[in-house]
Motif scaffolding. Structure first.
Motif, PDB file in Angstrom:
ATOM      1  N   PHE A 150       0.853  -1.188   0.000  1.00  0.00           N
ATOM      2  CA  PHE A 150       0.000   0.000   0.000  1.00  0.00           C
ATOM      3  C   PHE A 150       0.888   1.237   0.000  1.00  0.00           C
ATOM      4  O   PHE A 150       2.096   1.178   0.258  1.00  0.00           O
ATOM      5  CB  PHE A 150      -0.953   0.013   1.202  1.00  0.00           C
ATOM      6  N   SER A 151       0.294   2.387  -0.298  1.00  0.00           N
ATOM      7  CA  SER A 151       0.991   3.663  -0.225  1.00  0.00           C
ATOM      8  C   SER A 151       0.046   4.676   0.397  1.00  0.00           C
ATOM      9  O   SER A 151      -1.175   4.496   0.407  1.00  0.00           O
ATOM     10  CB  SER A 151       1.450   4.124  -1.608  1.00  0.00           C
ATOM     11  N   GLY A 152       0.627   5.736   0.921  1.00  0.00           N
ATOM     12  CA  GLY A 152      -0.216   6.733   1.559  1.00  0.00           C
ATOM     13  C   GLY A 152       0.579   7.844   2.198  1.00  0.00           C
ATOM     14  O   GLY A 152       1.790   7.961   2.035  1.00  0.00           O
ATOM     15  N   SER A 153      -0.129   8.677   2.952  1.00  0.00           N
ATOM     16  CA  SER A 153       0.456   9.812   3.637  1.00  0.00           C
ATOM     17  C   SER A 153       1.405   9.332   4.731  1.00  0.00           C
ATOM     18  O   SER A 153       1.147   8.345   5.419  1.00  0.00           O
ATOM     19  CB  SER A 153      -0.662  10.666   4.250  1.00  0.00           C
ATOM     20  N   ALA A 154       2.531  10.068   4.902  1.00  0.00           N
ATOM     21  CA  ALA A 154       3.533   9.653   5.880  1.00  0.00           C
ATOM     22  C   ALA A 154       4.127  10.871   6.582  1.00  0.00           C
ATOM     23  O   ALA A 154       3.891  12.021   6.200  1.00  0.00           O
ATOM     24  CB  ALA A 154       4.638   8.847   5.202  1.00  0.00           C
ATOM     25  N   TYR A 155       4.933  10.580   7.584  1.00  0.00           N
ATOM     26  CA  TYR A 155       5.501  11.608   8.456  1.00  0.00           C
ATOM     27  C   TYR A 155       6.793  11.059   9.045  1.00  0.00           C
ATOM     28  O   TYR A 155       6.892   9.850   9.324  1.00  0.00           O
ATOM     29  CB  TYR A 155       4.487  11.924   9.564  1.00  0.00           C
ATOM     30  N   LEU A 156       7.791  11.925   9.239  1.00  0.00           N
ATOM     31  CA  LEU A 156       9.060  11.511   9.826  1.00  0.00           C
ATOM     32  C   LEU A 156       9.526  12.571  10.816  1.00  0.00           C
ATOM     33  O   LEU A 156       9.585  13.755  10.488  1.00  0.00           O
ATOM     34  CB  LEU A 156      10.123  11.335   8.733  1.00  0.00           C
ATOM     35  N   ASP A 157       9.856  12.129  12.033  1.00  0.00           N
ATOM     36  CA  ASP A 157      10.440  13.055  12.998  1.00  0.00           C
ATOM     37  C   ASP A 157      11.487  12.337  13.833  1.00  0.00           C
ATOM     38  O   ASP A 157      11.747  11.139  13.652  1.00  0.00           O
ATOM     39  CB  ASP A 157       9.373  13.731  13.870  1.00  0.00           C
ATOM     40  N   ALA A 158      12.127  13.074  14.729  1.00  0.00           N
ATOM     41  CA  ALA A 158      13.149  12.509  15.600  1.00  0.00           C
ATOM     42  C   ALA A 158      13.079  13.188  16.959  1.00  0.00           C
ATOM     43  O   ALA A 158      12.808  14.395  17.056  1.00  0.00           O
ATOM     44  CB  ALA A 158      14.549  12.697  15.008  1.00  0.00           C
ATOM     45  N   ASN A 159      13.294  12.403  17.994  1.00  0.00           N
ATOM     46  CA  ASN A 159      13.438  12.920  19.355  1.00  0.00           C
ATOM     47  C   ASN A 159      14.819  12.527  19.868  1.00  0.00           C
ATOM     48  O   ASN A 159      15.274  11.400  19.648  1.00  0.00           O
ATOM     49  CB  ASN A 159      12.373  12.350  20.291  1.00  0.00           C
ATOM     50  N   ALA A 160      15.466  13.447  20.568  1.00  0.00           N
ATOM     51  CA  ALA A 160      16.775  13.157  21.155  1.00  0.00           C
ATOM     52  C   ALA A 160      16.809  13.737  22.557  1.00  0.00           C
ATOM     53  O   ALA A 160      16.294  14.839  22.804  1.00  0.00           O
ATOM     54  CB  ALA A 160      17.893  13.755  20.309  1.00  0.00           C
ATOM     55  N   GLY A 161      17.395  12.987  23.493  1.00  0.00           N
ATOM     56  CA  GLY A 161      17.456  13.459  24.870  1.00  0.00           C
ATOM     57  C   GLY A 161      18.728  13.032  25.563  1.00  0.00           C
ATOM     58  O   GLY A 161      19.326  12.010  25.237  1.00  0.00           O
ATOM     59  N   ASP A 162      19.143  13.830  26.553  1.00  0.00           N
ATOM     60  CA  ASP A 162      20.352  13.560  27.321  1.00  0.00           C
ATOM     61  C   ASP A 162      20.048  13.028  28.718  1.00  0.00           C
ATOM     62  O   ASP A 162      20.951  12.948  29.559  1.00  0.00           O
ATOM     63  CB  ASP A 162      21.190  14.842  27.447  1.00  0.00           C
ATOM     64  N   GLU A 163      18.781  12.673  28.975  1.00  0.00           N
ATOM     65  CA  GLU A 163      18.387  12.118  30.257  1.00  0.00           C
ATOM     66  C   GLU A 163      17.107  11.320  30.039  1.00  0.00           C
ATOM     67  O   GLU A 163      16.448  11.445  29.006  1.00  0.00           O
ATOM     68  CB  GLU A 163      18.144  13.233  31.277  1.00  0.00           C
ATOM     69  N   PRO A 164      16.719  10.463  30.978  1.00  0.00           N
ATOM     70  CA  PRO A 164      15.473   9.713  30.829  1.00  0.00           C
ATOM     71  C   PRO A 164      14.273  10.653  30.680  1.00  0.00           C
ATOM     72  O   PRO A 164      14.227  11.722  31.311  1.00  0.00           O
ATOM     73  CB  PRO A 164      15.388   8.899  32.131  1.00  0.00           C
ATOM     74  N   LEU A 165      13.308  10.250  29.866  1.00  0.00           N
ATOM     75  CA  LEU A 165      12.126  11.086  29.649  1.00  0.00           C
ATOM     76  C   LEU A 165      11.413  11.413  30.956  1.00  0.00           C
ATOM     77  O   LEU A 165      10.952  12.544  31.162  1.00  0.00           O
ATOM     78  CB  LEU A 165      11.145  10.371  28.707  1.00  0.00           C
ATOM     79  N   GLU A 166      11.318  10.429  31.856  1.00  0.00           N
ATOM     80  CA  GLU A 166      10.568  10.627  33.097  1.00  0.00           C
ATOM     81  C   GLU A 166      11.242  11.626  34.030  1.00  0.00           C
ATOM     82  O   GLU A 166      10.604  12.127  34.969  1.00  0.00           O
ATOM     83  CB  GLU A 166      10.340   9.292  33.806  1.00  0.00           C
ATOM     84  N   ASP A 167      12.532  11.934  33.810  1.00  0.00           N
ATOM     85  CA  ASP A 167      13.198  12.955  34.628  1.00  0.00           C
ATOM     86  C   ASP A 167      12.753  14.359  34.247  1.00  0.00           C
ATOM     87  O   ASP A 167      12.800  15.274  35.074  1.00  0.00           O
ATOM     88  CB  ASP A 167      14.722  12.863  34.476  1.00  0.00           C
TER      89      ASP A 167
END
Length: 306
Positions: A150-167
């Motif tokens: 199949f083909s369709g609408s798409a999206y690309l992103d990135a997250n980067a962090g220097d510590e745990p998200l929960e901090d």
């Protein structure tokens, strides 16, 4: 998301699997921040009208190869070919909910149709960055296991962090909304001219970040016009969900794609800018994630390569 709305695919390359209980255990044993490359994975989630498939196998650094234009994690890889991102994967589904693991194998070609905006700081200290690399894109999906195209609408992103998200955060909600034009133009050359992305971040210090922007093919972005956050129902695990929509309108849940104690991925319909939109939405509770009973359940949805 396929043009006919019947199928969807999510791929996430994790260098340091942020929700890994093994990664968390390494940090809690006094090993500092742990070694991120000992907790890597290529998460593949395939959604269809009758069944869904989920694969997440955590691998050590010996299974990871990186270069400026390519990333290999075990049998799966991402690489840039000119301006397109080519992803190939060959993964085994997690043992839960099915007791019979199956193979997830295929290839995705993501074709960006917009220039990448600048990274966004999610926290006040600048330890966490979000980059919407291609807010507008097309994807061509070819699977051999199961056999599907199949083909369709798409999206690309990135997250980067220097510590745990929960901090840094107690939770967030994210949404990408597209109007119906793409469904009327099934060819790969067609793409949305504009999309709306919202990001509602709840910080650990009690402050909040509210992002609600539209992006176009040129890479230009602008603040979303008048909008209001409206709920569209709780998940089976009791997580509340809300989306930025036109004032005086209400979003509607189409399908819950992932329902876990601390995370949900959903498909919804909403009105934005006076037009009906299809919304892919995620809700994350890092307060829930820190609960011991939640971390006890996570290994049932993943594998750990030895």
């Amino acid at each position: 998301m396929s043009d006919d709305g019947r199928h969807a695919l999510t791929l996430i390359a994790l260098l340091g699997s942020v929700f890994s209980p093994y990664y968390a255990a390494a940090r809690s044993r006094g090993l500092g921040m742990g070694e991120p490359l000992d907790h890597c994975a290529m998460n593949v989630a395939l959604y269809g009208p009758r069944a869904s498939h989920w694969a997440l196998t955590e691998r050590r650094r010996t299974a990871v190869t990186r270069s400026p234009s390519a990333l290999q994690i075990g049998p799966s890889a991402m690489r840039w070919e000119s301006d397109d991102l080519l992803v190939s994967f060959d993964e085994t589904t997690s043992p839960f909910p099915s007791l019979l693991p199956t193979r997830l194998r295929g290839q995705v070609r993501l074709i960006p149709h917009s220039a990448p905006p600048a990274p966004v700081r999610l926290d006040a200290a600048g330890r966490h960055l979000w980059t919407p690399i291609a807010p507008i894109a097309r994807a061509e999906v070819t699977l051999s296991h199961p056999e599907l195209r199949f083909s369709g609408s798409a999206y690309l992103d990135a997250n980067a962090g220097d510590e745990p998200l929960e901090d840094a955060f107690t939770g967030w909600s994210w949404a990408r909304a597209t109007t119906g034009e793409g469904h009327r133009h099934p060819h790969a050359s067609a793409a949305h001219d504009e999309v709306a992305v919202s990001y509602q971040v709840e910080r650990r210090d009690g402050s909040r970040l509210r992002i609600a922007r539209t992006f176009d093919r040129r890479g230009d972005e602008r603040e979303l016009g008048a909008h209001a956050l409206r709920p569209f129902g709780r998940t089976g695990w009791g997580l509340s969900r809300s989306i930025a929509v036109d004032p005086g309108t209400s979003p509607h849940l189409v399908r819950t794609l992932e329902d876990t104690p601390f995370y949900a991925r959903s498909l919804a319909s909403a009105t934005l800018g006076g037009r009906q939109a299809t919304v892919v939405h995620e809700q994350l509770s890092l307060e829930r994630f820190q609960c011991s009973w939640v971390r006890f359940l996570i290994p049932f949805r993943m594998r750990r390569a030895t």
